[in-house]
Design an enzyme around this catalytic site. Sequence first.
Site, mmCIF file in Angstrom:
data_model
loop_
_atom_site.group_PDB
_atom_site.id
_atom_site.type_symbol
_atom_site.label_atom_id
_atom_site.label_comp_id
_atom_site.label_asym_id
_atom_site.label_seq_id
_atom_site.Cartn_x
_atom_site.Cartn_y
_atom_site.Cartn_z
ATOM 1 N N PHE A 139 64.319 51.085 31.214
ATOM 2 C CA PHE A 139 64.140 50.547 29.868
ATOM 3 C C PHE A 139 63.986 51.731 28.899
ATOM 4 O O PHE A 139 63.238 52.672 29.173
ATOM 5 C CB PHE A 139 62.917 49.627 29.818
ATOM 6 C CG PHE A 139 62.815 48.894 28.525
ATOM 7 C CD1 PHE A 139 63.688 47.860 28.232
ATOM 8 C CD2 PHE A 139 61.879 49.256 27.573
ATOM 9 C CE1 PHE A 139 63.631 47.200 27.017
ATOM 10 C CE2 PHE A 139 61.804 48.589 26.355
ATOM 11 C CZ PHE A 139 62.694 47.554 26.089
ATOM 12 N N ASP A 210 55.578 51.055 35.809
ATOM 13 C CA ASP A 210 55.661 50.093 34.703
ATOM 14 C C ASP A 210 55.874 48.720 35.347
ATOM 15 O O ASP A 210 56.898 48.489 36.011
ATOM 16 C CB ASP A 210 56.827 50.469 33.771
ATOM 17 C CG ASP A 210 56.936 49.542 32.557
ATOM 18 O OD1 ASP A 210 56.475 48.385 32.651
ATOM 19 O OD2 ASP A 210 57.506 49.968 31.535
ATOM 20 N N TYR A 235 53.235 40.081 27.119
ATOM 21 C CA TYR A 235 53.881 38.989 26.364
ATOM 22 C C TYR A 235 55.029 38.358 27.125
ATOM 23 O O TYR A 235 55.681 37.460 26.627
ATOM 24 C CB TYR A 235 54.345 39.465 24.980
ATOM 25 C CG TYR A 235 55.102 40.778 24.952
ATOM 26 C CD1 TYR A 235 56.433 40.851 25.337
ATOM 27 C CD2 TYR A 235 54.476 41.949 24.534
ATOM 28 C CE1 TYR A 235 57.120 42.049 25.307
ATOM 29 C CE2 TYR A 235 55.153 43.154 24.500
ATOM 30 C CZ TYR A 235 56.481 43.199 24.898
ATOM 31 O OH TYR A 235 57.156 44.390 24.873
ATOM 32 N N LYS A 236 55.296 38.848 28.328
ATOM 33 C CA LYS A 236 56.390 38.275 29.116
ATOM 34 C C LYS A 236 55.817 37.126 29.951
ATOM 35 O O LYS A 236 55.421 36.095 29.422
ATOM 36 C CB LYS A 236 57.039 39.367 29.959
ATOM 37 C CG LYS A 236 57.630 40.501 29.118
ATOM 38 C CD LYS A 236 58.238 41.562 30.003
ATOM 39 C CE LYS A 236 58.681 42.770 29.224
ATOM 40 N NZ LYS A 236 59.742 42.527 28.246
ATOM 41 N N ARG A 384 70.485 37.272 30.758
ATOM 42 C CA ARG A 384 69.269 37.177 31.599
ATOM 43 C C ARG A 384 68.673 35.775 31.498
ATOM 44 O O ARG A 384 68.580 35.194 30.407
ATOM 45 C CB ARG A 384 68.217 38.189 31.145
ATOM 46 C CG ARG A 384 68.645 39.628 31.229
ATOM 47 C CD ARG A 384 67.457 40.565 31.041
ATOM 48 N NE ARG A 384 66.699 40.306 29.820
ATOM 49 C CZ ARG A 384 65.622 40.980 29.442
ATOM 50 N NH1 ARG A 384 65.165 41.969 30.211
ATOM 51 N NH2 ARG A 384 64.994 40.706 28.333
HETATM 52 C C1 LIG Z 1 60.108 47.879 31.414
HETATM 53 C C2 LIG Z 1 59.604 47.741 30.019
HETATM 54 N N1 LIG Z 1 58.663 48.584 29.562
HETATM 55 C C3 LIG Z 1 58.188 48.483 28.303
HETATM 56 C C4 LIG Z 1 58.642 47.508 27.448
HETATM 57 C C5 LIG Z 1 58.167 47.377 26.021
HETATM 58 O O1 LIG Z 1 57.034 48.045 25.743
HETATM 59 P P1 LIG Z 1 56.222 47.870 24.371
HETATM 60 O O2 LIG Z 1 55.028 47.022 24.691
HETATM 61 O O3 LIG Z 1 55.826 49.238 24.019
HETATM 62 O O4 LIG Z 1 57.120 47.251 23.367
HETATM 63 C C6 LIG Z 1 59.584 46.591 27.899
HETATM 64 C C7 LIG Z 1 60.057 45.526 26.987
HETATM 65 O O5 LIG Z 1 60.811 44.681 27.291
HETATM 66 C C8 LIG Z 1 60.086 46.720 29.203
HETATM 67 O O6 LIG Z 1 61.037 45.886 29.647
#
Ligand SMILES: Cc1ncc(COP(=O)(O)O)c(C=O)c1O
Length: 425
Positions: A139, A210, A235-236, A384
């Site tokens: 990402f 992550d 938020y997912k 997706r």
């Molecule tokens: C793997 C991954 N890391 C980080 C993020 C986003 O991070 P942030 O909370 O800083 O927007 C996402 C967003 O979809 C993601 O898929």
Amino acid sequence: MSAQSNPGTPVVRPPESRAEAEALDRLDPLSTARERYSLPPGIVYLCGNSLGAMPFGAARRAREVVEREWGEDLIRSWNVHDWFGLPERVGARIARLIGAQPDEVVVADSTSINLYKAVNAALGLQPGRRVIVAETGNFPTNAYVLQGLAARQGEAPVVRAVDRAGVPGAIDTDTAVVVLTHVHYRDCAAFDLAGITARAHEAGALVVWDLSHSVGVLPLGLDAARADFAVGCTYKYLGGGPGSPAFIYAAGRHHPRLEPGLPGWWGHVAPFALREDWDPAAGIRRLLTGTPSIIALSVLDAALDEFEPVAVEALHAKGRGLVAAFMDLARRRCVQHGVGVATPDDPARRGSHVALRHAHGYEIMQALIARGVIGDFRTPDVMRFGLAPLYVRYVDVWDAVEHLVAVLDSGEWQDPRYAARSRVT
Ligand SMILES: Cc1ncc(COP(=O)(O)O)c(C=O)c1O
């Protein structure tokens, strides 16, 4: 249909008709959770891997925290409602979902910022080593954070980004930190978290995971794997709401020597002593920086109520069944239209969304959304479909594929209005 069942794995055979999908939903031990989410009629919501649906409890809590705690109790709420302790309290709830101790997780800031803090902290524990091993195609924010670290003055780290298959071989005795996303945002492939962590430790390296696409759908067992650091979005699948604060995990054994690299008064041992010099709080709290968003944290706290009575294994079993059903139906009914299934076949090596590829994936997804089937698109060609175990049903999977087949058969995606790109895809 032979829906075999064993503990934690209620479904092994995908449905072959809508009636079979309905029958699988009747067997689903998590089926009642859906009633507690706002899911408008006529919508098949398959975007829980991007923005989770809203639990009604979140809306109630938002009203309560705004109208009563902020509106009436005002600044007294920092103490009366212990707003001060909220980042740790919410962290402790997430800890159960990722296999950590309650005092190893704290919630605040974005995933990007927490990643910066985690990688900095890990580098600080590895004097004499400068190499960060990462995956190409991760990402983008993860790459940008590492590029930012590598661009700093002085003893800047060096990023060695390799493709997924090359990651284990790229870890050597120069490696300070391995920074990986457990489940890939595009194809949903999952790394072997325990295996890579062990491989890194053998070489004397630390790992930052992550978990944005893993938390709330997969058993993670961070402590059992002797993980070092982790971060992730809320938020997912967790349903904390748009832009809800992210979590950061640090194994307890690292706490005494942790330096976040982004110190702020909220990570100080005594924020209200208002001292001149940085003196970090004893535990995980030292990874906080500034004042957390109490409204957003409270809403996330309420969203986590939905996870409280549920075993992570049950979430995993349901998600696995949904993904298998979606992949099976897509293979049987969509490949003849040039659709490829990108999500890995091995259930042990994937998360909870299905990624389908098509050269016109963007337009096809817009046509699906117009029909009420909401997924998303990731450039260049990935559609997706997020399968959140608490509120997606087998019948949703069935209906989504029916609509997809109809969009492909009719060619309705070729309508020019579906080609107009929005800012958020
Ligand atoms: C793997 C991954 N890391 C980080 C993020 C986003 O991070 P942030 O909370 O800083 O927007 C996402 C967003 O979809 C993601 O898929």
